[in-house]
Design a protein around this motif. Structure first.
Motif, PDB file in Angstrom:
ATOM      1  N   ALA A 166      49.541  54.685  39.505  1.00 13.67           N
ATOM      2  CA  ALA A 166      50.862  55.673  39.762  1.00 13.67           C
ATOM      3  C   ALA A 166      50.921  56.654  38.736  1.00 13.67           C
ATOM      4  O   ALA A 166      50.620  56.356  37.525  1.00 13.67           O
TER       5      ALA A 166
ATOM      6  N   TRP B 244      56.690  64.124  36.934  1.00  7.60           N
ATOM      7  CA  TRP B 244      56.964  64.931  35.863  1.00  7.60           C
ATOM      8  C   TRP B 244      56.031  65.213  34.910  1.00  7.60           C
ATOM      9  O   TRP B 244      55.873  63.796  34.314  1.00  7.60           O
TER      10      TRP B 244
ATOM     11  N   SER C  42      54.159  48.334  32.144  1.00  6.89           N
ATOM     12  CA  SER C  42      52.753  48.116  32.657  1.00  6.89           C
ATOM     13  C   SER C  42      51.805  48.909  31.892  1.00  6.89           C
ATOM     14  O   SER C  42      52.029  49.880  31.443  1.00  6.89           O
TER      15      SER C  42
ATOM     16  N   LYS D 143      59.904  51.956  29.430  1.00  9.29           N
ATOM     17  CA  LYS D 143      61.167  52.237  29.614  1.00  9.29           C
ATOM     18  C   LYS D 143      61.984  52.312  28.494  1.00  9.29           C
ATOM     19  O   LYS D 143      61.736  51.659  27.654  1.00  9.29           O
TER      20      LYS D 143
ATOM     21  N   GLY E 272      67.409  53.745  30.384  1.00  7.87           N
ATOM     22  CA  GLY E 272      66.975  53.653  31.775  1.00  7.87           C
ATOM     23  C   GLY E 272      65.768  54.586  32.543  1.00  7.87           C
ATOM     24  O   GLY E 272      65.645  54.610  33.346  1.00  7.87           O
ATOM     25  N   GLN E 273      65.607  55.437  31.458  1.00 13.27           N
ATOM     26  CA  GLN E 273      64.267  56.159  31.836  1.00 13.27           C
ATOM     27  C   GLN E 273      62.971  55.869  32.004  1.00 13.27           C
ATOM     28  O   GLN E 273      62.665  55.125  30.959  1.00 13.27           O
ATOM     29  N   LYS E 274      62.263  55.945  32.897  1.00 14.64           N
ATOM     30  CA  LYS E 274      60.784  55.654  33.135  1.00 14.64           C
ATOM     31  C   LYS E 274      59.994  56.774  32.617  1.00 14.64           C
ATOM     32  O   LYS E 274      59.989  57.851  32.918  1.00 14.64           O
TER      33      LYS E 274
ATOM     34  N   LEU F 194      57.412  61.742  32.979  1.00 14.12           N
ATOM     35  CA  LEU F 194      58.442  60.977  33.250  1.00 14.12           C
ATOM     36  C   LEU F 194      58.468  60.635  34.663  1.00 14.12           C
ATOM     37  O   LEU F 194      58.209  61.618  35.549  1.00 14.12           O
ATOM     38  N   PHE F 195      58.806  59.449  34.944  1.00 16.80           N
ATOM     39  CA  PHE F 195      58.779  59.136  36.455  1.00 16.80           C
ATOM     40  C   PHE F 195      60.139  59.719  37.055  1.00 16.80           C
ATOM     41  O   PHE F 195      61.209  58.944  37.066  1.00 16.80           O
ATOM     42  N   GLY F 196      60.135  60.749  37.478  1.00 20.45           N
ATOM     43  CA  GLY F 196      61.151  61.565  38.093  1.00 20.45           C
ATOM     44  C   GLY F 196      62.001  60.788  39.297  1.00 20.45           C
ATOM     45  O   GLY F 196      61.159  60.183  40.095  1.00 20.45           O
TER      46      GLY F 196
ATOM     47  N   GLY G 120      63.674  61.272  34.750  1.00 15.03           N
ATOM     48  CA  GLY G 120      62.914  59.990  34.822  1.00 15.03           C
ATOM     49  C   GLY G 120      63.912  58.927  35.178  1.00 15.03           C
ATOM     50  O   GLY G 120      63.531  57.753  34.682  1.00 15.03           O
ATOM     51  N   ILE G 121      64.794  59.110  35.768  1.00 15.94           N
ATOM     52  CA  ILE G 121      65.325  57.720  36.590  1.00 15.94           C
ATOM     53  C   ILE G 121      65.167  57.734  37.891  1.00 15.94           C
ATOM     54  O   ILE G 121      65.960  57.426  38.692  1.00 15.94           O
ATOM     55  N   GLY G 122      64.274  58.476  38.520  1.00 14.38           N
ATOM     56  CA  GLY G 122      63.865  58.178  39.965  1.00 14.38           C
ATOM     57  C   GLY G 122      64.544  59.462  40.818  1.00 14.38           C
ATOM     58  O   GLY G 122      64.659  59.216  41.895  1.00 14.38           O
TER      59      GLY G 122
ATOM     60  N   GLN H  11      70.860  48.038  36.348  1.00 19.16           N
ATOM     61  CA  GLN H  11      70.007  47.060  36.236  1.00 19.16           C
ATOM     62  C   GLN H  11      70.290  46.079  37.256  1.00 19.16           C
ATOM     63  O   GLN H  11      71.660  45.735  37.178  1.00 19.16           O
TER      64      GLN H  11
ATOM     65  N   ALA I 253      65.296  47.593  38.185  1.00 22.51           N
ATOM     66  CA  ALA I 253      65.974  48.841  37.667  1.00 22.51           C
ATOM     67  C   ALA I 253      66.030  49.325  39.087  1.00 22.51           C
ATOM     68  O   ALA I 253      64.977  49.396  39.934  1.00 22.51           O
TER      69      ALA I 253
ATOM     70  N   PHE J 239      61.813  51.837  44.998  1.00 23.26           N
ATOM     71  CA  PHE J 239      60.900  52.617  44.258  1.00 23.26           C
ATOM     72  C   PHE J 239      61.019  51.911  42.844  1.00 23.26           C
ATOM     73  O   PHE J 239      61.196  52.856  41.954  1.00 23.26           O
ATOM     74  N   ALA J 240      61.019  50.783  42.779  1.00 24.31           N
ATOM     75  CA  ALA J 240      61.428  50.092  41.265  1.00 24.31           C
ATOM     76  C   ALA J 240      60.118  50.494  40.326  1.00 24.31           C
ATOM     77  O   ALA J 240      59.267  51.060  40.700  1.00 24.31           O
ATOM     78  N   LEU J 241      60.438  49.951  39.190  1.00 25.36           N
ATOM     79  CA  LEU J 241      59.289  50.235  38.086  1.00 25.36           C
ATOM     80  C   LEU J 241      57.911  49.481  38.609  1.00 25.36           C
ATOM     81  O   LEU J 241      56.943  49.752  38.006  1.00 25.36           O
TER      82      LEU J 241
ATOM     83  N   ALA K 210      55.958  50.171  40.719  1.00 26.60           N
ATOM     84  CA  ALA K 210      55.306  50.879  41.548  1.00 26.60           C
ATOM     85  C   ALA K 210      53.810  50.746  40.850  1.00 26.60           C
ATOM     86  O   ALA K 210      52.777  50.721  41.697  1.00 26.60           O
ATOM     87  N   ALA K 211      53.876  50.958  39.702  1.00 29.78           N
ATOM     88  CA  ALA K 211      52.503  50.779  38.805  1.00 29.78           C
ATOM     89  C   ALA K 211      51.808  49.507  39.146  1.00 29.78           C
ATOM     90  O   ALA K 211      50.718  49.406  39.292  1.00 29.78           O
ATOM     91  N   ALA K 212      52.865  48.725  39.056  1.00 26.73           N
ATOM     92  CA  ALA K 212      52.116  47.170  39.256  1.00 26.73           C
ATOM     93  C   ALA K 212      51.464  47.113  40.636  1.00 26.73           C
ATOM     94  O   ALA K 212      50.294  46.356  40.739  1.00 26.73           O
TER      95      ALA K 212
END
Lengths: 499, 222
Positions: free
Chosen positions: A428, A432, A451, A474, A478-480, A497-499, B53-55, B182, B187, B209-211, B213-215
């Motif tokens: 993935a 951003w 991950s 993270k 809470g920002q990815k 950033l995972f926007g 970055g919060i989706g 959470q 998340a 589309f939780a975290l 996704a990469a996993a």
């Protein structure tokens, strides 16, 4: 075409032989030429042409000044073309004398030629004062030769005081007949008779040639045509025999077609020095009206244009406008100028605006949609153009994916996608991306790795190689985040950033 | 008169809302909460979000993918991004099924005026299916102009604004606040509908589309 060239070669090698028997002229019988003669063009192309005072245009010939053309008042005083300047000055007291200006004559003639392209596509400029139009193809469109002549006469009368024109089946014949102010010759069988009666002066052959012919007792074109061909060629010259053949339609008469200039330029003078953009816009609108009328008449479009602000005592400021797609749409061009003027202030006042179009391009004909005013693709292009015009082309761009492992090189700016498909990353990727990775401090409590790692090691060949381990992380808010650890420096960076 | 009769005769406002054009969000929970079942087209949607970055983009990706889909029957239209804070990453957009040929990035010079001009021109041109714009401050009058332009052209106009801007008045059809919460060790993005024309305010948690996704990407590779 091949046939024409072949026949031309034939005559060039042996013009003395009669090309064909006289009953079968070589050129196509379907041609009809109108020759326009402007006897006082040298005078009328000058701005003083309207003056009521006696005025003459002179040209130096063998060290003496001769009158080339004279105004009406001068003509009434007895001054004719060919009069010596001294004589002319003796004949008229307050004589204005102008020097002949071949560029102006040419310009006037070309402007007429441009207009004449409305009548036919085959227009030829016959310097210094004639124009040839081949109108056989236009007869159907205009209905009759008379209709064409009426249109032509009206336009000529608008532009010039003295003009003559005459129609004939060959170009040379039309020209000679027009010079002699003869009546139209529309039938082949009458052509030889009409030409035969013309005096030799209409041929405009050099004076020594005409003097020679005069000494031989030849007074008319017909006299020359009656002479044995080989004798005429030997004593007078082959080129003159060829010209006679062309006039009588015994061999092809090729003329260079007039090509209108492939660009346009015009100037609008402002009443006074100004920096006011509303005044500029008015002038621009007027110029664009002219330009677009020209484009429409010529059925062409332009890909760009230049606008020069002329200053006093200074080099003009030039703004150039490039269009993404060629257009002939006035509003679209006007918008571009509006946006640019709104954004840019002139350093010094301007006194005039000069607009110079880019190269004319042929119009692409497209079927218009019944319900849409303009095709959408064109609207999309127009938007792009407008935004780029205002913000600069670097500020408006599209995105492209590039087949490349290094994340910062896996995208590029660009509007046209390349044909090849980019590699789709398996892992993935963040929506951003930071312009440049930012160094961060990775502490266990502030950043939680979620991950990874994904190792990206690439680019050793171009000095910009990377060796990184990417992780999804993270933070406390809470920002990815997309972070990596550089192998060489062992330090951490934030890259997306995972926007 | 029977109660049933009255019931049938009462005009209910949400019927009008349903008739509006929408584009499905791609998230069932959210579609159910929005009138018509999707993002309103031809209107402003304001998204209040602090921090990136919060989706916030992933929430829009299914709709964006649908909007940019190549359709020979339809004219080519842009989805313009006006002054995004970072680089929209082309490979990630492709992973979400977005046709990046239709995206147009516009970076007006700083200043609210040129930004609003860019938004309005882009919307009004009629060649934009959607406009994403990042605008911090904009007054009611400016927003009203944009709303009218969007209505005219049926454009999906999204304004990203800082969370404190939610207190100002706005003609937007939909105003939502995004935050990260959470729940059960996952998340999720919380969508708080502050104002919704033809619908009701509410809170929707969008998972999907939780975290991981990469996993999941790793899983599919194995």
């Amino acid at each position: 075409m091949a046939r024409v060239l072949q026949s031309l070669d034939l005559f060039a090698s042996n013009p003395v032989e009669a090309p064909r028997s006289k009953s079968q002229p070589v050129p196509s019988k379907s041609q009809l030429w109108i020759a326009v003669c402007l006897p006082s063009l040298a005078f009328e192309c000058l701005s003083a042409a309207d003056s009521a005072l006696p005025a003459v245009v002179v040209e130096a010939e063998r060290g003496q000044l001769h009158v080339v053309a004279a105004s009406r008042a001068a003509a009434e005083a007895g001054i004719a073309s060919g009069t010596k300047l001294h004589t002319a000055m003796a004949l008229a007291a307050s004589l204005q004398v102008f020097e002949r200006s071949p560029p102006l004559e040419r310009q006037s003639l070309e402007s007429l030629a441009e207009w004449a392209q409305m009548l036919t596509s085959m227009v030829s400029v016959e310097a210094p004062e004639s124009l040839l139009l081949e109108v056989a193809g236009s007869l159907k469109l205009f209905g009759s030769l008379d209709a064409i002549k009426t249109t032509l006469r009206a336009e000529l009368a608008r532009r010039y005081r003295h003009f003559r024109f005459c129609a004939a089946p060959t170009a040379t014949a039309a020209l000679w007949l027009a010079r002699a102010a003869s009546a139209d010759v529309l039938q082949w069988r009458l052509l030889a008779g009409s030409l035969a009666a013309l005096p030799l002066a209409v041929t405009r052959w050099p004076p020594e040639v005409r003097a020679l012919l005069h000494d031989l007792g030849l007074r008319t074109v017909g006299d020359c045509a009656r002479l044995p061909r080989d004798g005429f060629a030997r004593r007078v010259g082959r080129s003159y025999l060829l010209e006679l053949d062309r006039a009588f339609g015994r061999c092809v008469d090729l003329r260079a077609g007039f090509k209108a200039p492939q660009a346009w330029s015009s100037m609008a003078e402002l009443g006074e020095e100004s920096v006011d953009s509303t005044i500029f816009l008015e002038a621009v609108e007027q110029l664009l009206c002219e330009l677009c009328a020209e484009l429409q008449r010529r059925q062409v479009q332009i890909g760009g244009f230049e606008l020069a602000f002329e200053h006093l005592h200074r080099v003009p400021t030039v703004e150039s406008f490039d269009l993404r797609e060629p257009t002939f749409d006035r509003d679209r061009l006007l918008h571009l100028v509006e946006d640019r003027l709104e954004r840019r202030a002139l350093p010094v006042p301007a006194v005039a605006l000069r607009m110079t179009s880019g190269v004319f391009q042929p119009l692409e004909h497209r079927a218009a949609d019944l319900f849409e005013a303009k095709p959408h693709d064109e609207r999309a292009q127009a938007l792009l153009e407008r935004l780029q015009g205002r913000f600069g082309s670097a500020a408006v761009y599209g995105l492209r994916a590039v087949p490349e492992h290094r994340p910062e090189k896996a995208w590029a700016k660009g509007l046209e996608s390349e044909g090849r498909r980019a590699l789709v990353a398996v892992e993935a990727r963040p929506l951003w991306l930071l312009q440049k990775p930012v160094a961060i401090e990775a502490r266990q409590d502030s950043l939680k790795l979620v991950s990874g790692p994904e190792r990206i090691e690439s680019g050793w060949w171009d000095e910009q190689g990377v060796a990184r381990d990417y992780y999804t992380a993270k933070n406390g808010n809470g920002q990815k985040l997309w972070v990596f650890r550089d192998h060489r420096t062992r330090s951490w960076f934030l890259h997306g950033l995972f926007g | 008169m029977e109660w049933n009769d009255w019931h049938a005769r009462v005009w209910r406002g949400n019927a009008a809302a349903v008739a509006r054009a929408v584009i499905p969000t791609g998230f069932h929970e959210l579609d159910r909460a929005l009138p018509g079942g999707g993002w309103p087209l031809g209107a402003i949607t304001e998204i209040f979000v602090d921090g990136y970055g919060i989706g916030e983009l992933e929430l829009l990706m299914p709709a964006l993918a649908a909007l940019t889909k190549e359709d020979p029957a339809k004219p080519k239209k842009w989805v313009a991004w006006i002054d995004p804070p970072f680089v929209p990453y082309a490979p990630a957009l492709q992973q979400h099924g977005v046709n990046i040929d239709r995206l147009l990035m516009i970076h007006p010079p700083s200043g609210l005026k040129s930004r609003l001009w860019a938004i309005e021109q882009t919307v009004r041109s009629g060649s934009s299916a959607g406009v994403f714009a990042w605008v911090a401050a904009a007054d009611d009058v400016a927003l009203r102009r944009l709303q009218l332009a969007a209505e005219d052209q049926g454009c999906w106009l999204l304004l990203f604004r800082p969370a404190n801007a939610r207190l100002s008045r706005s003609p937007a059809a939909l105003r939502i606040v995004l935050s990260q919460v959470q729940s059960h060790a996952h998340a999720v993005t919380r969508v708080e509908i502050v104002k919704c024309r033809g619908g009701w305010p509410g809170v929707v948690d969008v998972a999907g589309f939780a975290l991981d996704a990469a996993a999941s990407g790793q899983a599919s590779r194995q």
